[in-house]
Design an enzyme around this catalytic site. Structure first.
Site, PDB file in Angstrom:
ATOM      1  N   LYS A  83       0.852  -1.194   0.000  1.00 36.15           N
ATOM      2  CA  LYS A  83       0.000   0.000   0.000  1.00 36.15           C
ATOM      3  C   LYS A  83       0.886   1.242   0.000  1.00 36.15           C
ATOM      4  O   LYS A  83       1.760   1.389   0.870  1.00 36.15           O
ATOM      5  CB  LYS A  83      -0.880  -0.033   1.250  1.00 36.15           C
TER       6      LYS A  83
HETATM    7  C1  E4P Z   1      -8.400   1.379   3.731  1.00 35.93           C
HETATM    8  O1  E4P Z   1      -7.631   0.959   2.910  1.00 35.93           O
HETATM    9  C2  E4P Z   1      -8.331   2.738   4.292  1.00 35.93           C
HETATM   10  O2  E4P Z   1      -7.113   2.944   4.913  1.00 35.93           O
HETATM   11  C3  E4P Z   1      -9.488   2.933   5.228  1.00 35.93           C
HETATM   12  O3  E4P Z   1     -10.679   2.476   4.601  1.00 35.93           O
HETATM   13  C4  E4P Z   1      -9.641   4.356   5.730  1.00 35.93           C
HETATM   14  O4  E4P Z   1     -10.837   4.447   6.447  1.00 35.93           O
HETATM   15  P1  E4P Z   1     -11.158   5.638   7.461  1.00 35.93           P
HETATM   16  O5  E4P Z   1     -11.384   6.868   6.678  1.00 35.93           O
HETATM   17  O6  E4P Z   1     -12.408   5.178   8.174  1.00 35.93           O
HETATM   18  O7  E4P Z   1      -9.982   5.753   8.378  1.00 35.93           O
END
Ligand code: E4P
Length: 214
Positions: A83
Site C-alpha cells: 500500500k
Molecule cells: C483502507 O484501505 C483505508 O485505509 C481505510 O478504509 C480508511 O478508512 P477511514 O477513513 O475510516 O480511516
C-alpha cells in the site's frame, strides 16, 4: 464484487472469514495502532489467516525508502499487496514495483484524476476514500462512477477498491457504480447481513412450524 475487511483486528478477521464471503484484508498504520499489537506479529498472523490479498502500508515518504519497505513487507506472505500513498514518490514506487511484478494498492485517493495517475503507474488497486470526503461535506461516492468511467474508457485493469466506508449504503452505492472491491469495517460488515424484517419473518416461520409439528 469482492469484499475486503478493513481492520488489523485478528478476531474480527476470523469472524468475518466464517461467513465464507471474505476476499481480502486492508490495513493502515492507524488500524495497526488500534490493534494494540506489534506490527510484525499482526501482519504475519493476518497473512496466514487469509489467502486473498492483504494490504500492508509503507510509511516511508520517499521512493527508495518505500521500495526498501516493500521488500520487507513482501516477506510476510505471497498475498501481500504493498500500500502506497498517492503522492509523487508513491507513484514512482508504484511504477517500479509494477515493473517487478509486485501488487500495489495506491491509497489516500480523493479525486478521479488522482485515480487516473495511479492506473497509469500500473496500480493493482486504487483506494478512493469516500467517507473522508463525506466528512468534509463532499459527496464521496460521486467519484466512484467517474473513476469507473475513466478506467473503462481506457481499458485500465486497476481494480477500484472503495475505502473509508462508513455504512451499508456506501456498499450498495459502490456495487451499483461497478466498483471491483469494497473494504468494509467489521461493524458495517455485520450490519450488511441483518434486516429487521428477516428476523421478524424467521421468528414467525419458526412459531408457525412449531404449531404444525405439534
Ligand atoms: C483502507 O484501505 C483505508 O485505509 C481505510 O478504509 C480508511 O478508512 P477511514 O477513513 O475510516 O480511516
Amino acid at each position: 464484487m469482492k469484499f475486503f475487511i478493513d481492520t488489523a483486528d485478528v478476531a474480527e478477521i476470523k469472524e468475518a472469514r466464517e461467513l465464507g464471503i471474505l476476499d481480502g484484508v486492508t490495513t493502515n498504520p492507524s488500524l495497526i495502532k488500534k490493534s494494540g499489537r506489534p506490527f510484525k506479529d499482526v501482519a504475519a498472523e493476518i497473512c496466514k489467516l487469509v489467502s486473498g490479498p492483504v494490504s500492508l502500508e509503507v510509511t516511508a515518504i520517499d521512493c527508495e525508502g518505500m521500495l526498501k519497505e516493500a521488500a520487507e513487507l513482501a516477506g510476510f506472505g505471497d498475498n501481500v499487496v504493498i500500500k502506497l500513498p498517492l503522492i509523487p514518490e508513491g507513484l514512482k514506487a508504484c511504477k517500479r514495483l509494477t515493473e517487478q511484478g509486485v501488487k500495489t494498492n495506491v491509497t489516500l485517493c480523493f479525486s478521479p484524476v488522482q485515480a487516473l495517475l495511479a492506473a497509469k503507474a500500473g496500480a493493482s488497486f486504487i483506494s478512493p476514500f469516500v467517507g473522508r470526503l463525506d466528512d468534509i461535506g463532499q459527496d464521496g461516492m460521486e467519484i466512484i462512477p467517474q473513476i469507473r468511467q475513466i478506467y473503462d474508457n481506457y481499458g485500465f485493469d486497476t481494480e477500484i477498491l472503495v475505502a473509508s466506508i462508513r455504512n451499508p449504503v456506501h456498499v450498495l452505492d459502490a456495487a451499483l457504480a461497478g466498483a471491483d472491491v469494497a473494504t468494509i469495517p467489521f461493524s458495517v460488515f455485520k450490519q450488511l447481513v441483518h434486516h429487521p424484517l428477516t428476523d421478524k419473518g424467521l421468528a414467525q416461520f419458526l412459531k408457525d412450524w412449531k404449531e404444525v409439528k405439534a
